[in-house]
Write a protein that holds these residues in place. Structure first.
Motif, PDB file in Angstrom:
ATOM      1  N   TRP A 255      -9.606  12.146  -1.691  1.00 35.28           N
ATOM      2  CA  TRP A 255      -8.387  11.595  -2.273  1.00 35.28           C
ATOM      3  C   TRP A 255      -7.294  11.511  -1.209  1.00 35.28           C
ATOM      4  O   TRP A 255      -7.089  12.443  -0.438  1.00 35.28           O
TER       5      TRP A 255
ATOM      6  N   SER B  64      -8.134  15.891  -8.445  1.00 31.70           N
ATOM      7  CA  SER B  64      -9.491  15.355  -8.560  1.00 31.70           C
ATOM      8  C   SER B  64     -10.098  15.588  -9.940  1.00 31.70           C
ATOM      9  O   SER B  64     -10.996  14.843 -10.352  1.00 31.70           O
TER      10      SER B  64
ATOM     11  N   GLN C 121      -6.696   8.925 -14.314  1.00 33.66           N
ATOM     12  CA  GLN C 121      -7.356   8.067 -13.330  1.00 33.66           C
ATOM     13  C   GLN C 121      -7.806   6.734 -13.922  1.00 33.66           C
ATOM     14  O   GLN C 121      -8.001   6.607 -15.137  1.00 33.66           O
TER      15      GLN C 121
ATOM     16  N   SER D 123      -2.606   8.190  -5.765  1.00 32.57           N
ATOM     17  CA  SER D 123      -3.572   8.592  -4.754  1.00 32.57           C
ATOM     18  C   SER D 123      -4.875   7.894  -5.105  1.00 32.57           C
ATOM     19  O   SER D 123      -5.101   7.544  -6.267  1.00 32.57           O
TER      20      SER D 123
ATOM     21  N   PHE E  14      -9.339   7.197  -4.075  1.00 34.94           N
ATOM     22  CA  PHE E  14     -10.575   7.706  -3.479  1.00 34.94           C
ATOM     23  C   PHE E  14     -11.605   6.576  -3.565  1.00 34.94           C
ATOM     24  O   PHE E  14     -11.922   6.092  -4.650  1.00 34.94           O
TER      25      PHE E  14
END
Length: 324
Positions: free
Chosen positions: A127, A253, A259, A278, A280
């Motif tokens: 991330w 995370s 998300q 953020s 990933f």
């Protein structure tokens, strides 16, 4: 009458379709091959602040058109402070992944590189928020799918404002006054970068940022986390810093409800607010069997400011410049 590239496109059919209850929206009713009128640009900018990530499908644009689209959001930076962009389009960063081989090899101590510095691995290390090792990270990022595998290669974004809002009031009060050290030094890890076309140094970079940043347009607070670049929290003991960062990164995370995940296809585009998210990706990069190529551009940003009034500052290296 058909539109030409020189005529602003009035997009009365422009629509935003929320992707999740919290973050992300699919955008329809727009053709990015055409120039956009002021009203359309204003609606896109407002939607980006609201949804944080915007997704566009079936936009068959080239590099020049991507740069033009990026300019609607602000002045465009070089491709990256460390690595070169394309020679004929220095704003374009090409991210390539070939059959699971990452563009950036792991910075790992091994028998062939026994003197590399060791950094403690953390949960959720993939991330990151783009380019936070400089004091003025990019404000907005645009990523375009050029060559996409038939499956896999997804990117996930997290809402850093929701992450902050979900913490307890006492913890928020503590974090509001903390500042974190963000670092990138490829040469120290045994991977020196070639000279830059523009003559600027490719590193090292280090900056001191607020751990919580106040969005310059909305005034909302967000945890300013970039797992791979944040090395320590200033003023805390090393063990305290590591424990706090481990907790915050696990929160980042582990919260699937904060998300949104995007399945790439050729000519897909994602635009995100780098000040409140953020990301990933590709989440399954080491396991991909096919080539993945995406082109990235970024919009110049300001110096992040914390709730305590602290303004980010460089420790090593220059600020990130803009060129177009």
């Amino acid at each position: 009458m058909s539109l030409t590239p020189d005529r602003p496109a009035v997009t009365s059919d422009l629509r935003f379709h929320p992707t999740t209850a919290l973050i992300g929206a699919d955008v329809t009713g727009i053709d990015l091959r055409q120039e956009l009128d002021a009203e359309t640009v204003a609606r896109l900018r407002h939607a980006l602040l609201k949804y944080k990530v915007l997704f566009f499908r079936d936009q068959a644009i080239d590099d020049d058109q991507q740069i033009r689209f990026t300019r609607y959001f602000g002045a465009v930076t070089p491709a990256h402070p460390v690595t070169n962009g394309l020679e004929d389009h220095p704003e374009i960063k090409v991210n390539k992944l070939f059959g699971g081989i990452q563009e950036y090899p792991a910075f790992r101590l091994d028998v062939d590189h026994p003197l590399r510095p060791v950094s403690r691995s953390r949960k959720g290390r993939g991330w990151h928020t783009d380019i936070t090792f400089v004091a003025n990270p990019a404000a907005i990022t645009i990523l375009r799918g050029v060559e996409i595998p038939s499956y896999g290669g997804d990117t996930v974004w997290a809402d850093l404002e929701a992450l902050y809002d979900g913490l307890s009031a006492p913890l928020k009060g503590f974090l509001d006054g903390l500042h974190a050290i963000h670092v990138r030094d490829d040469a120290a890890n045994g991977l020196p970068r070639p000279p830059r076309y523009d003559g600027r140094a490719p590193g090292p970079f280090a900056s001191l940022h607020p751990l919580v940043r106040v969005h310059p347009e909305t005034g909302r607070k967000a945890l300013f986390l970039s797992t791979g670049f944040v090395k320590a929290i200033d003023g805390l003991q090393p063990s305290e810093s590591a424990a706090l960062l481990d907790y915050l990164n696990e929160e980042l995370s582990g919260h699937a409800d904060y998300q949104v995940r995007f399945r790439w296809a050729p000519n897909s585009i994602a635009v995100w607010d780098n000040r409140s998210t953020s990301h990933f990706g590709p989440v399954d990069g080491p396991h991909l069997k096919e080539q993945r190529i995406v082109h990235r551009t970024t919009v110049g940003g300001d110096l992040p400011i914390g709730p305590d009034g602290f303004v980010a500052r460089p420790l090593v290296g220059e600020l990130f410049n803009t060129i177009s």
